[in-house]
Design a protein around this motif. Structure first.
Motif, PDB file in Angstrom:
ATOM      1  N   LYS A 105       0.796  -1.216   0.000  1.00 25.71           N
ATOM      2  CA  LYS A 105       0.000   0.000   0.000  1.00 25.71           C
ATOM      3  C   LYS A 105       0.833   1.272   0.000  1.00 25.71           C
ATOM      4  O   LYS A 105       0.310   2.358   0.196  1.00 25.71           O
ATOM      5  N   ALA A 106       2.104   1.130  -0.238  1.00 25.76           N
ATOM      6  CA  ALA A 106       2.984   2.301  -0.265  1.00 25.76           C
ATOM      7  C   ALA A 106       2.520   3.284  -1.333  1.00 25.76           C
ATOM      8  O   ALA A 106       1.994   2.889  -2.364  1.00 25.76           O
ATOM      9  N   LYS A 107       2.732   4.549  -1.060  1.00 26.43           N
ATOM     10  CA  LYS A 107       2.473   5.544  -2.098  1.00 26.43           C
ATOM     11  C   LYS A 107       3.329   5.195  -3.312  1.00 26.43           C
ATOM     12  O   LYS A 107       4.404   4.620  -3.176  1.00 26.43           O
ATOM     13  N   THR A 108       2.870   5.566  -4.470  1.00 24.68           N
ATOM     14  CA  THR A 108       3.549   5.188  -5.712  1.00 24.68           C
ATOM     15  C   THR A 108       5.038   5.503  -5.680  1.00 24.68           C
ATOM     16  O   THR A 108       5.859   4.681  -6.061  1.00 24.68           O
ATOM     17  N   GLN A 109       5.414   6.657  -5.182  1.00 19.76           N
ATOM     18  CA  GLN A 109       6.829   7.026  -5.201  1.00 19.76           C
ATOM     19  C   GLN A 109       7.661   6.179  -4.246  1.00 19.76           C
ATOM     20  O   GLN A 109       8.875   6.122  -4.376  1.00 19.76           O
ATOM     21  N   TYR A 110       7.038   5.518  -3.280  1.00 19.59           N
ATOM     22  CA  TYR A 110       7.763   4.675  -2.336  1.00 19.59           C
ATOM     23  C   TYR A 110       7.502   3.190  -2.558  1.00 19.59           C
ATOM     24  O   TYR A 110       7.951   2.368  -1.787  1.00 19.59           O
ATOM     25  N   ARG A 111       6.743   2.851  -3.590  1.00 15.23           N
ATOM     26  CA  ARG A 111       6.339   1.459  -3.833  1.00 15.23           C
ATOM     27  C   ARG A 111       7.553   0.551  -3.796  1.00 15.23           C
ATOM     28  O   ARG A 111       8.558   0.819  -4.429  1.00 15.23           O
ATOM     29  N   LEU A 112       7.463  -0.455  -3.035  1.00 13.48           N
ATOM     30  CA  LEU A 112       8.552  -1.409  -2.887  1.00 13.48           C
ATOM     31  C   LEU A 112       8.413  -2.448  -4.000  1.00 13.48           C
ATOM     32  O   LEU A 112       7.433  -3.183  -4.052  1.00 13.48           O
ATOM     33  N   SER A 113       9.393  -2.504  -4.892  1.00 18.36           N
ATOM     34  CA  SER A 113       9.289  -3.307  -6.111  1.00 18.36           C
ATOM     35  C   SER A 113       9.076  -4.788  -5.845  1.00 18.36           C
ATOM     36  O   SER A 113       8.499  -5.490  -6.667  1.00 18.36           O
ATOM     37  N   PHE A 114       9.494  -5.281  -4.678  1.00 19.60           N
ATOM     38  CA  PHE A 114       9.344  -6.714  -4.414  1.00 19.60           C
ATOM     39  C   PHE A 114       7.893  -7.131  -4.207  1.00 19.60           C
ATOM     40  O   PHE A 114       7.607  -8.312  -4.082  1.00 19.60           O
ATOM     41  N   THR A 115       6.955  -6.186  -4.198  1.00 23.02           N
ATOM     42  CA  THR A 115       5.543  -6.539  -4.041  1.00 23.02           C
ATOM     43  C   THR A 115       4.911  -6.967  -5.355  1.00 23.02           C
ATOM     44  O   THR A 115       3.744  -7.334  -5.374  1.00 23.02           O
ATOM     45  N   LYS A 116       5.674  -6.919  -6.423  1.00 25.56           N
ATOM     46  CA  LYS A 116       5.170  -7.272  -7.754  1.00 25.56           C
ATOM     47  C   LYS A 116       5.785  -8.579  -8.231  1.00 25.56           C
ATOM     48  O   LYS A 116       6.973  -8.829  -8.034  1.00 25.56           O
TER      49      LYS A 116
END
Length: 82
Positions: A64-75
């Motif tokens: 649920k991180a804001k887009t600019q902080y999105r943690l890539s390992f969630t994909k």
């Protein structure tokens, strides 16, 4: 202690590392599925129950991180399961 801001919850390094491990395990064991924090399949539900609320909340915070902080390992793409 370092924290990673995710928009609505701060994760410590330990919590972020745990979330990353849990995402990796889920995507490895459930190829073709996305977003394990949306418990809308039997596999996602069982995984959520197996890791418990605390670890699940770390995964949710990372997702649920804001887009600019999105943690890539969630994909799944991060793990080579796109």
């Amino acid at each position: 202690m370092h924290t990673q801001m995710t928009g609505w919850l701060s994760l410590t390094d330990r919590q972020q590392n745990q979330a990353q491990l849990d995402y990796g395990i889920f995507f490895r064991d459930n190829p073709g599925q996305k977003n394990p924090t949306d418990a809308n399949t039997q596999e996602k539900w069982e995984y959520m129950i197996s890791i418990g609320f605390e670890r699940y909340s770390y995964m949710l915070a990372a997702r649920k991180a804001k887009t600019q902080y999105r943690l890539s390992f969630t994909k799944p793409e991060f793990w080579g399961f796109a």
